[in-house]
Write a protein that holds these residues in place. Structure first.
Motif, mmCIF file in Angstrom:
data_model
loop_
_atom_site.group_PDB
_atom_site.id
_atom_site.type_symbol
_atom_site.label_atom_id
_atom_site.label_comp_id
_atom_site.label_asym_id
_atom_site.label_seq_id
_atom_site.Cartn_x
_atom_site.Cartn_y
_atom_site.Cartn_z
ATOM 1 N N MET A 154 48.694 43.068 35.917
ATOM 2 C CA MET A 154 48.031 41.769 35.827
ATOM 3 C C MET A 154 49.069 40.676 35.543
ATOM 4 S SD MET A 154 45.129 42.820 36.514
ATOM 5 C CE MET A 154 44.966 44.556 36.828
ATOM 6 N N TYR A 157 51.199 39.495 38.562
ATOM 7 C CA TYR A 157 50.611 38.514 39.463
ATOM 8 C C TYR A 157 50.407 37.175 38.769
ATOM 9 C CZ TYR A 157 50.152 41.621 43.367
ATOM 10 O OH TYR A 157 50.445 42.433 44.424
ATOM 11 N N ASP B 226 52.901 44.767 55.926
ATOM 12 C CA ASP B 226 52.415 44.402 54.587
ATOM 13 C C ASP B 226 51.157 43.537 54.603
ATOM 14 O OD1 ASP B 226 54.474 45.809 53.300
ATOM 15 O OD2 ASP B 226 55.872 44.165 53.635
ATOM 16 N N GLY B 230 48.621 42.571 48.593
ATOM 17 C CA GLY B 230 48.178 42.533 47.206
ATOM 18 C C GLY B 230 46.717 42.862 46.973
ATOM 19 N N TYR B 233 45.969 45.675 44.608
ATOM 20 C CA TYR B 233 46.036 45.404 43.173
ATOM 21 C C TYR B 233 44.808 44.623 42.710
ATOM 22 C CZ TYR B 233 50.758 47.203 43.299
ATOM 23 O OH TYR B 233 51.832 48.025 43.450
ATOM 24 N N LEU B 236 42.295 47.132 42.140
ATOM 25 C CA LEU B 236 42.531 47.790 40.853
ATOM 26 C C LEU B 236 41.970 46.935 39.720
ATOM 27 C CD1 LEU B 236 43.989 50.241 39.539
ATOM 28 C CD2 LEU B 236 45.934 48.734 39.214
ATOM 29 N N ALA B 237 42.193 45.624 39.831
ATOM 30 C CA ALA B 237 41.639 44.712 38.831
ATOM 31 C C ALA B 237 40.112 44.790 38.846
ATOM 32 C CB ALA B 237 42.105 43.279 39.099
ATOM 33 N N PRO B 271 44.747 23.704 41.738
ATOM 34 C CA PRO B 271 45.814 24.246 42.582
ATOM 35 C C PRO B 271 45.457 25.667 43.017
ATOM 36 C CG PRO B 271 46.709 23.314 40.557
ATOM 37 C CD PRO B 271 45.227 23.310 40.409
ATOM 38 N N GLN B 273 47.102 28.253 43.438
ATOM 39 C CA GLN B 273 47.716 29.364 42.710
ATOM 40 C C GLN B 273 46.826 29.844 41.569
ATOM 41 O OE1 GLN B 273 49.439 26.560 43.455
ATOM 42 N NE2 GLN B 273 50.765 27.422 45.044
ATOM 43 N N PHE B 274 46.058 28.922 40.985
ATOM 44 C CA PHE B 274 45.185 29.346 39.884
ATOM 45 C C PHE B 274 44.022 30.174 40.399
ATOM 46 C CE2 PHE B 274 47.415 25.770 37.845
ATOM 47 C CZ PHE B 274 47.949 26.482 36.789
ATOM 48 N N GLN B 276 44.304 32.082 43.026
ATOM 49 C CA GLN B 276 44.908 33.368 43.345
ATOM 50 C C GLN B 276 45.112 34.200 42.082
ATOM 51 O OE1 GLN B 276 48.166 31.421 45.570
ATOM 52 N NE2 GLN B 276 47.797 32.964 47.133
ATOM 53 N N MET B 277 45.347 33.514 40.990
ATOM 54 C CA MET B 277 45.635 34.171 39.732
ATOM 55 C C MET B 277 44.366 34.708 39.077
ATOM 56 S SD MET B 277 47.470 32.307 36.573
ATOM 57 C CE MET B 277 48.627 31.313 37.488
ATOM 58 N N TYR B 280 43.372 38.410 38.235
ATOM 59 C CA TYR B 280 44.252 39.065 37.267
ATOM 60 C C TYR B 280 44.043 38.505 35.871
ATOM 61 C CZ TYR B 280 46.164 40.080 41.799
ATOM 62 O OH TYR B 280 46.290 40.459 43.102
ATOM 63 N N LEU B 281 43.833 37.186 35.831
ATOM 64 C CA LEU B 281 43.622 36.539 34.538
ATOM 65 C C LEU B 281 42.329 37.045 33.897
ATOM 66 C CD1 LEU B 281 45.461 34.507 33.244
ATOM 67 C CD2 LEU B 281 43.992 32.677 34.060
ATOM 68 N N THR B 283 40.755 39.818 34.496
ATOM 69 C CA THR B 283 40.879 41.227 34.143
ATOM 70 C C THR B 283 41.684 41.385 32.863
ATOM 71 O OG1 THR B 283 40.760 41.796 36.461
ATOM 72 C CG2 THR B 283 41.613 43.475 34.980
ATOM 73 N N MET B 284 42.710 40.582 32.752
ATOM 74 C CA MET B 284 43.539 40.600 31.558
ATOM 75 C C MET B 284 42.696 40.235 30.331
ATOM 76 S SD MET B 284 47.012 40.499 31.014
ATOM 77 C CE MET B 284 47.970 40.041 29.604
#
Lengths: 357, 305
Positions: A154, A157, B226, B230, B233, B236-237, B271, B273-274, B276-277, B280-281, B283-284
């Motif tokens: 996590m 990424y 490829d 991603g 992953y 997985l999250a 943005p 990128q947030f 895209q994040m 993961y965020l 899940t974290m």
């Protein structure tokens, strides 16, 4: 089974056995890669001689081979360090991105200051960033018992996209068409060891760190504690080693080492943070560490092996028509074989396998 | 542009559902795998090999359906490799997964060059066409779901339902969940733990292969190096975020797919990128909040006996 073996053999025999396993893993991967190459109609002799020439053909070729080895040494050391402590650091990718950005920002921010100040500052900033990301990972494992592998993925990424956000937004070089920071002054770049190549003093730093780590694990109390935790957590705890702080420390140092990959890429090669610059160093680092059996000398050798492959791949591609990705095939196979010592020893003595299942 | 209107448009719903398909399939595979005590970090590579297998199978046979079967087989083969290494040879599960990812990334590019003589690109093949379900597509509003819809949508729904049913309403599922939490207890009760693990990891590989084929022969009609990019992953999250439950995986995949759909379809002030994040965020955060009490399989990633 492996436990009995470890107890039964002395340090030297187990060391030799480790080298054996790595050598066999490399040979097995070479054989399979060669079969794939031959089956695809490539001329093996031509391919391997091109690879060799690409990596060693001239003074500059050798220098570039070493330059490609440097990031792999740092990231391999990072993985090896945490492995020694029994923690799997798959988060190097996130740590090296954050380290690289912090280093670039520090150098750009200190623009105008003397070189002797800026370079160390960039290193400190980068390593601190990697240390934070790695340390957070270790903290979550130590205090909350959260699986470090999942957190690391996590964080990989999150850091990847966070750095990407910065170079797309607030830190973007307005002149550039791609997402990157402005370039730092040339005076802040690491000194080149061979002119007109990418080989810099980062290589010397990598070697020094390898030596330091060797003595750290052999001679210091902390190094001993980390190894003790890695080898047998319960026994380490019983002997009074502070578990949590050892785990956090292990991951923090590992993160700092991983960050050096990013810092030296910025200060040694690009001179700025480029979005998504890592070709998966973090994952190759795992291969390097596993192949090097987590010991500094082993990491140096396996990083060099991978550096040679990376460096010779281009020539092999345009001379012999072998896809540069053949290197990845080989690396993947090396990881799988070397991580499977039972398979290798099984191949060595086909009989005697206990049917316990 | 009226963003809010777009946000709740049928287009967004359909886009979200489409993007959720590969995530859901791979994530359910990962749930099954982890329930048996084995973490699969090779999802990415298994999806990639499936994506390649699908195009290759279609190229050879001319039928994308055969391509889909090849993808499932190739994924299953990679699953078997992961299973053999982790179960029989006790390889570190994370290392095995990483090895599989690197190997798959390399070998698919190499094979592209062998088969099509192109660097990291395959030739074009026939894609699996969308279908319109007669009758159902006439329903107002909801009919859109059955109009020019990919067969994979229906396959995915079936897999969600079946995997949830098997896991929570059958003896097999009960045993599988027991293995993940306490393999000793399961073994004592006479369950063949090893066999359950092999089957689970292989099924996971097959689902990942199927998920990969969606990317190459449904969403597109060729293989690009490829191309999983991603998603393995993210799956997985979704496994974690969904609480190691097939239906949870589906919901988590929908949420993550929604954030992707936002990024693709709507101009926001956030943005990208947030967005895209986000998977993961989230899940974290879940991992941290749940912490010790996380209801995942207790022995996942750590098989003893």
């Amino acid at each position: 089974m492996s436990r009995e073996k470890k107890a039964g053999s002395g340090r030297w025999t187990s060391g030799l056995q480790n080298i054996w396993l790595s050598v066999i893993a490399i040979l097995l991967s070479l054989v399979i890669t060669s079969i794939i190459m031959a089956a695809s109609g490539n001329n093996l002799a031509e391919a391997y001689s091109a690879l060799f020439k690409g990596a060693f053909g001239s003074r500059n070729a050798i220098a570039n081979t070493l330059a490609k080895t440097v990031p792999l040494i740092f990231v391999g050391m990072a993985c090896a360090f945490s492995n020694k402590g029994g923690i799997f650091n798959i988060g190097c990718e996130g740590q090296l991105y954050s380290g690289a950005l912090a280093a670039a920002v520090a150098a750009i921010f200190l623009q105008g200051a003397p070189r002797i100040l800026v370079i160390p500052a960039a290193f400190v900033a980068g390593m601190a960033a990697g240390m934070l990301v790695g340390g957070l990972n270790g903290f979550l494992k130590a205090k909350l018992q959260i699986n470090e592998v999942l957190v690391a993925i996590m964080l990989n990424y999150i850091m990847r996209y966070l750095t990407s956000y910065f170079v797309h937004g607030p830190l973007k070089d307005p002149e550039a068409s791609v997402a990157q920071t402005v370039a730092m002054d040339d005076t802040y770049m690491l000194t080149k060891l061979v002119p007109k190549t990418q080989l810099t003093t980062a290589l010397l730093l990598a070697l020094v760190i390898a030596v330091l780590l060797h003595f750290f694990f052999l001679k210091t109390r902390t190094g001993f504690n980390i190894r003790a935790v890695g080898e047998n957590r319960l026994a380490a705890q019983a002997s009074g080693i502070a578990m949590s702080s050892t785990i956090v420390l292990t991951m923090a140092v590992s993160g700092a080492l991983a960050a050096l990959t990013g810092v030296t890429e910025v200060l040694g090669k690009t001179g700025k943070f480029v979005d998504g610059f890592s070709p998966g160093y973090g994952f190759t680092g795992i291969a390097v560490a596993v192949l090097g059996r987590n010991n500094p000398a082993g990491v140096l050798l396996s990083a060099l092996l991978f550096g040679i492959m990376e460096s010779g791949a281009m020539k092999m591609s345009y001379v012999a028509g072998v896809s540069t990705s053949m290197i990845k095939v080989m690396q993947g196979l090396v990881i799988l074989f070397v991580a499977t010592p039972n398979l290798v020893s099984f191949l060595r003595r086909r009989k005697g396998e206990r049917k316990g299942e | 542009m009226n963003n809010l209107q777009h946000l709740f448009s049928m287009h967004m719903v359909l886009s979200t559902l489409r993007l959720a398909i590969p995530l859901t399939l791979a994530s359910i595979g990962s749930v099954i795998c982890e329930r048996s005590g084995i973490i699969n970090l090779g999802i990415e590579g298994m999806m990639l090999s499936g994506a390649f297998g699908a195009v290759f199978g279609t190229h050879i046979s001319g039928s994308p359906w055969i391509g889909m079967l090849v993808a499932i087989l190739v994924g299953g083969l990679f699953g078997l490799i992961h299973a053999l290494l982790c179960i029989r040879y006790r390889t570190n599960q994370a290392v095995s997964g990483v090895g599989i990812n690197i190997f798959a990334s390399g070998i698919t590019i190499v094979l592209c060059q062998v088969v099509w003589n192109k660097e990291g690109l395959s030739g074009e093949v026939t894609a699996i066409p969308n279908v319109t379900v007669p009758g159902l597509s006439q329903i107002p509003v909801l009919g859109k779901l059955f109009e020019k819809q990919s067969p994979y949508f229906f396959i995915t729904l079936v897999i969600v339902a079946v995997s949830w049913y098997v896991m929570y309403r059958t003896k097999v599922g009960l045993r599988l969940r027991t293995i993940g939490d306490n393999s000793k207890a399961a073994a004592t009760a006479g369950v063949n733990v090893t066999r359950y693990r092999y089957v689970s990891v292989i099924v996971c590989g097959m689902l990942c292969g199927l998920a990969g084929s969606f990317l190459s022969i449904v969403q597109s009609n060729l293989f690009v190096k490829d191309m999983v990019a991603g998603r393995g992953y993210i799956a997985l999250a979704a496994t974690i975020f969904g609480g190691w439950n097939p239906f949870g995986s589906f919901l988590a995949s929908l949420l993550f797919a929604f954030s992707q759909a936002l990024r693709i379809n709507i101009e926001l002030d956030i943005p990208e990128q947030f967005l895209q994040m986000l998977p993961y965020l989230l899940t974290m955060v879940v991992l941290i909040i749940a912490g010790r009490k996380v209801k995942g399989p207790q022995e996942s990633g750590d098989i003893r006996d």
